[in-house]
Design a protein around this motif. Structure first.
Motif, PDB file in Angstrom:
ATOM      1  N   PRO A 173       0.785  -1.235   0.000  1.00  9.42           N
ATOM      2  CA  PRO A 173       0.000   0.000   0.000  1.00  9.42           C
ATOM      3  C   PRO A 173       0.818   1.287   0.000  1.00  9.42           C
ATOM      4  O   PRO A 173       0.262   2.356  -0.272  1.00  9.42           O
ATOM      5  CB  PRO A 173      -0.825  -0.114   1.294  1.00  9.42           C
ATOM      6  N   ASP A 174       2.125   1.208   0.250  1.00 10.32           N
ATOM      7  CA  ASP A 174       2.914   2.448   0.213  1.00 10.32           C
ATOM      8  C   ASP A 174       3.065   2.990  -1.200  1.00 10.32           C
ATOM      9  O   ASP A 174       3.526   4.116  -1.400  1.00 10.32           O
ATOM     10  CB  ASP A 174       4.274   2.275   0.890  1.00 10.32           C
ATOM     11  N   CYS A 175       2.616   2.220  -2.209  1.00 11.11           N
ATOM     12  CA  CYS A 175       2.640   2.741  -3.584  1.00 11.11           C
ATOM     13  C   CYS A 175       1.709   3.938  -3.739  1.00 11.11           C
ATOM     14  O   CYS A 175       1.836   4.709  -4.702  1.00 11.11           O
ATOM     15  CB  CYS A 175       2.275   1.655  -4.581  1.00 11.11           C
ATOM     16  N   THR A 176       0.795   4.114  -2.803  1.00 11.62           N
ATOM     17  CA  THR A 176      -0.134   5.247  -2.893  1.00 11.62           C
ATOM     18  C   THR A 176       0.530   6.565  -2.494  1.00 11.62           C
ATOM     19  O   THR A 176      -0.010   7.625  -2.785  1.00 11.62           O
ATOM     20  CB  THR A 176      -1.362   5.016  -2.000  1.00 11.62           C
ATOM     21  N   TYR A 177       1.711   6.491  -1.834  1.00 14.55           N
ATOM     22  CA  TYR A 177       2.360   7.737  -1.402  1.00 14.55           C
ATOM     23  C   TYR A 177       3.878   7.757  -1.597  1.00 14.55           C
ATOM     24  O   TYR A 177       4.501   8.779  -1.364  1.00 14.55           O
ATOM     25  CB  TYR A 177       2.036   8.039   0.064  1.00 14.55           C
ATOM     26  N   GLN A 182       6.169   3.996  -7.073  1.00 20.73           N
ATOM     27  CA  GLN A 182       5.444   4.357  -8.294  1.00 20.73           C
ATOM     28  C   GLN A 182       6.357   4.278  -9.515  1.00 20.73           C
ATOM     29  O   GLN A 182       5.940   3.834 -10.593  1.00 20.73           O
ATOM     30  CB  GLN A 182       4.851   5.747  -8.136  1.00 20.73           C
ATOM     31  N   GLN A 183       7.619   4.672  -9.350  1.00 20.17           N
ATOM     32  CA  GLN A 183       8.585   4.555 -10.446  1.00 20.17           C
ATOM     33  C   GLN A 183       8.855   3.094 -10.781  1.00 20.17           C
ATOM     34  O   GLN A 183       8.998   2.722 -11.951  1.00 20.17           O
ATOM     35  CB  GLN A 183       9.904   5.255 -10.068  1.00 20.17           C
ATOM     36  N   LEU A 184       8.907   2.241  -9.760  1.00 19.63           N
ATOM     37  CA  LEU A 184       9.094   0.803  -9.989  1.00 19.63           C
ATOM     38  C   LEU A 184       7.917   0.232 -10.776  1.00 19.63           C
ATOM     39  O   LEU A 184       8.111  -0.571 -11.698  1.00 19.63           O
ATOM     40  CB  LEU A 184       9.231   0.081  -8.646  1.00 19.63           C
ATOM     41  N   ILE A 185       6.708   0.644 -10.423  1.00 17.75           N
ATOM     42  CA  ILE A 185       5.513   0.163 -11.134  1.00 17.75           C
ATOM     43  C   ILE A 185       5.572   0.547 -12.610  1.00 17.75           C
ATOM     44  O   ILE A 185       5.203  -0.238 -13.485  1.00 17.75           O
ATOM     45  CB  ILE A 185       4.238   0.714 -10.468  1.00 17.75           C
ATOM     46  N   GLU A 204       1.401   4.461   6.071  1.00 14.37           N
ATOM     47  CA  GLU A 204       1.148   5.887   6.318  1.00 14.37           C
ATOM     48  C   GLU A 204       0.069   6.390   5.367  1.00 14.37           C
ATOM     49  O   GLU A 204      -0.702   5.623   4.811  1.00 14.37           O
ATOM     50  CB  GLU A 204       2.465   6.662   6.152  1.00 14.37           C
ATOM     51  N   GLY A 205       0.017   7.717   5.192  1.00 14.33           N
ATOM     52  CA  GLY A 205      -0.954   8.307   4.283  1.00 14.33           C
ATOM     53  C   GLY A 205      -2.376   8.006   4.708  1.00 14.33           C
ATOM     54  O   GLY A 205      -2.725   8.137   5.884  1.00 14.33           O
ATOM     55  N   GLN A 206      -3.183   7.566   3.766  1.00  9.57           N
ATOM     56  CA  GLN A 206      -4.590   7.275   4.054  1.00  9.57           C
ATOM     57  C   GLN A 206      -4.761   6.088   5.001  1.00  9.57           C
ATOM     58  O   GLN A 206      -5.853   5.866   5.529  1.00  9.57           O
ATOM     59  CB  GLN A 206      -5.350   7.014   2.756  1.00  9.57           C
ATOM     60  N   PHE A 207      -3.674   5.333   5.220  1.00  7.99           N
ATOM     61  CA  PHE A 207      -3.742   4.150   6.086  1.00  7.99           C
ATOM     62  C   PHE A 207      -3.211   4.419   7.491  1.00  7.99           C
ATOM     63  O   PHE A 207      -3.115   3.500   8.301  1.00  7.99           O
ATOM     64  CB  PHE A 207      -2.934   3.007   5.465  1.00  7.99           C
ATOM     65  N   ASP A 208      -2.854   5.658   7.758  1.00  6.67           N
ATOM     66  CA  ASP A 208      -2.256   6.009   9.046  1.00  6.67           C
ATOM     67  C   ASP A 208      -3.186   5.622  10.200  1.00  6.67           C
ATOM     68  O   ASP A 208      -4.391   5.911  10.162  1.00  6.67           O
ATOM     69  CB  ASP A 208      -1.967   7.512   9.090  1.00  6.67           C
ATOM     70  N   ASN A 209      -2.612   4.951  11.197  1.00  8.85           N
ATOM     71  CA  ASN A 209      -3.351   4.535  12.401  1.00  8.85           C
ATOM     72  C   ASN A 209      -4.462   3.517  12.117  1.00  8.85           C
ATOM     73  O   ASN A 209      -5.397   3.379  12.916  1.00  8.85           O
ATOM     74  CB  ASN A 209      -3.948   5.747  13.135  1.00  8.85           C
ATOM     75  N   LYS A 210      -4.367   2.821  10.982  1.00  6.33           N
ATOM     76  CA  LYS A 210      -5.341   1.773  10.662  1.00  6.33           C
ATOM     77  C   LYS A 210      -4.643   0.422  10.673  1.00  6.33           C
ATOM     78  O   LYS A 210      -3.500   0.300  10.247  1.00  6.33           O
ATOM     79  CB  LYS A 210      -5.982   2.025   9.294  1.00  6.33           C
ATOM     80  N   ASP A 218      -6.799  -2.712  -2.472  1.00  8.75           N
ATOM     81  CA  ASP A 218      -7.644  -2.055  -3.478  1.00  8.75           C
ATOM     82  C   ASP A 218      -7.047  -0.733  -3.954  1.00  8.75           C
ATOM     83  O   ASP A 218      -6.939  -0.501  -5.171  1.00  8.75           O
ATOM     84  CB  ASP A 218      -9.055  -1.846  -2.932  1.00  8.75           C
ATOM     85  N   PRO A 219      -6.631   0.179  -3.044  1.00  9.95           N
ATOM     86  CA  PRO A 219      -5.983   1.410  -3.520  1.00  9.95           C
ATOM     87  C   PRO A 219      -4.686   1.140  -4.276  1.00  9.95           C
ATOM     88  O   PRO A 219      -4.339   1.893  -5.197  1.00  9.95           O
ATOM     89  CB  PRO A 219      -5.723   2.189  -2.216  1.00  9.95           C
ATOM     90  N   SER A 220      -3.974   0.079  -3.898  1.00 10.89           N
ATOM     91  CA  SER A 220      -2.747  -0.267  -4.625  1.00 10.89           C
ATOM     92  C   SER A 220      -3.053  -0.610  -6.080  1.00 10.89           C
ATOM     93  O   SER A 220      -2.352  -0.162  -6.998  1.00 10.89           O
ATOM     94  CB  SER A 220      -2.051  -1.459  -3.964  1.00 10.89           C
ATOM     95  N   VAL A 221      -4.095  -1.384  -6.287  1.00  7.04           N
ATOM     96  CA  VAL A 221      -4.473  -1.757  -7.655  1.00  7.04           C
ATOM     97  C   VAL A 221      -4.920  -0.530  -8.440  1.00  7.04           C
ATOM     98  O   VAL A 221      -4.633  -0.412  -9.638  1.00  7.04           O
ATOM     99  CB  VAL A 221      -5.561  -2.847  -7.637  1.00  7.04           C
ATOM    100  N   GLU A 222      -5.584   0.397  -7.782  1.00  7.13           N
ATOM    101  CA  GLU A 222      -5.996   1.631  -8.454  1.00  7.13           C
ATOM    102  C   GLU A 222      -4.777   2.418  -8.933  1.00  7.13           C
ATOM    103  O   GLU A 222      -4.765   2.961 -10.044  1.00  7.13           O
ATOM    104  CB  GLU A 222      -6.853   2.473  -7.514  1.00  7.13           C
ATOM    105  N   VAL A 223      -3.734   2.478  -8.098  1.00  5.41           N
ATOM    106  CA  VAL A 223      -2.502   3.172  -8.486  1.00  5.41           C
ATOM    107  C   VAL A 223      -1.834   2.460  -9.653  1.00  5.41           C
ATOM    108  O   VAL A 223      -1.412   3.090 -10.634  1.00  5.41           O
ATOM    109  CB  VAL A 223      -1.536   3.269  -7.280  1.00  5.41           C
ATOM    110  N   ILE A 224      -1.735   1.150  -9.566  1.00  7.85           N
ATOM    111  CA  ILE A 224      -1.124   0.371 -10.652  1.00  7.85           C
ATOM    112  C   ILE A 224      -1.884   0.574 -11.955  1.00  7.85           C
ATOM    113  O   ILE A 224      -1.290   0.802 -13.015  1.00  7.85           O
ATOM    114  CB  ILE A 224      -1.070  -1.126 -10.272  1.00  7.85           C
ATOM    115  N   ALA A 225      -3.200   0.509 -11.874  1.00  8.62           N
ATOM    116  CA  ALA A 225      -4.033   0.686 -13.072  1.00  8.62           C
ATOM    117  C   ALA A 225      -3.815   2.054 -13.695  1.00  8.62           C
ATOM    118  O   ALA A 225      -3.672   2.180 -14.923  1.00  8.62           O
ATOM    119  CB  ALA A 225      -5.506   0.497 -12.706  1.00  8.62           C
TER     120      ALA A 225
END
Length: 249
Positions: A173-177, A182-185, A204-210, A218-225
């Motif tokens: 999930p760190d691909c979201t921030y 992101q460059q690796l993807i 971190e980011g949107q997942f902070d404290n979760k 799911d957000p990772s796949v959105e970034v990859i897409a």
């Protein structure tokens, strides 16, 4: 419903696991040591969605010779009940903290690679930056191609080498921030890509404290897409297919 290609399920509380598994089609439950292997096996017997991998995480002190032999013997005895050898690799982060004699860790990893070839199982690797080149040397030496570099980070040269050899990576999930991920993807073919959480490791980011759980894929796949110019559904289909293929699910 995605497949979590790398999660430390044994590190969650027992009462958390049923809800976690509702968020995934399957999870690849990697192991840290022999007690962890035994717990991963127990979870795979209790839940059909759990597919166990057996190994020894490198970011810890090495086993004695007798303990190491006991672990390898146990893995051989239970090889029909696992989908992979893992998590294994080299202690990159431990090396940042203190002086580490790398040669015994390299020798242990080579022993795991030989075992993966013997059992015809994929191998799940903890190998980042300069360690990845060492691992590629060992994989090539023993002609092992079913390799999964989890949460991979590395330079252009080793990335090209891994792609050429058909090694898989998995994205957290760190691909979201994280720009580096992101460059690796961008560079890595989606046909060699999976997603993972490495839970319960926090993000971190949107997942902070979760609490880390499979829905975070799911957000990772959105970034990859988005990076690959695909719909989320198409990216999810390809990524899931990759995981099914590698782990023979």
């Amino acid at each position: 419903m995605l497949i979590d290609a790398h999660i430390h399920l044994d590190q969650y509380a027992e009462n958390e696991i049923p809800a976690l598994l509702e968020e995934a089609e399957h999870v690849i439950a990697v192991s840290m040591n022999l007690p962890s292997c035994k717990k991963s096996l127990k979870l795979s017997k209790a839940y059909a969605k759990v597919k166990a991998a057996f190994g020894f995480h490198p970011e810890q002190p090495l086993l004695s010779d007798a303990e190491e032999d006991m672990l390898f013997e146990w893995i051989r005895q239970h090889s029909d009940e696992m989908v992979a050898i893992g998590e294994v690799g080299l202690p990159y982060y431990l090396k940042q903290e203190k002086r580490v004699d790398y040669l015994p860790y390299v020798a242990l990893l080579e022993r795991f690679i030989v075992l993966a070839k013997e059992l015809n199982k994929p191998i799940v690797l903890h190998a980042v930056y300069e360690d990845a080149a060492i691992v590629c040397d060992l994989l090539e030496k023993h002609q092992v191609t079913k390799a999964h570099f989890h949460w991979f980070k590395g330079d252009e040269e080793v990335i090209e080498r891994m792609i050429s050899n058909g090694y898989f990576i998995s994205v957290t999930p760190d691909c979201t921030y994280e720009t580096e991920i992101q460059q690796l993807i961008k560079k890595y073919p989606i046909e060699l890509m999976m997603v993972e959480t490495d839970g319960p490791w926090p993000f971190e980011g949107q997942f902070d404290n979760k609490r880390t759980s499979p829905w975070m894929m799911d957000p990772s796949v959105e970034v990859i897409a988005s990076i690959k110019g695909l719909t989320t559904q198409e990216a999810a289909r390809i990524i899931t297919g990759n995981t099914i293929k590698l782990y023979n699910l």
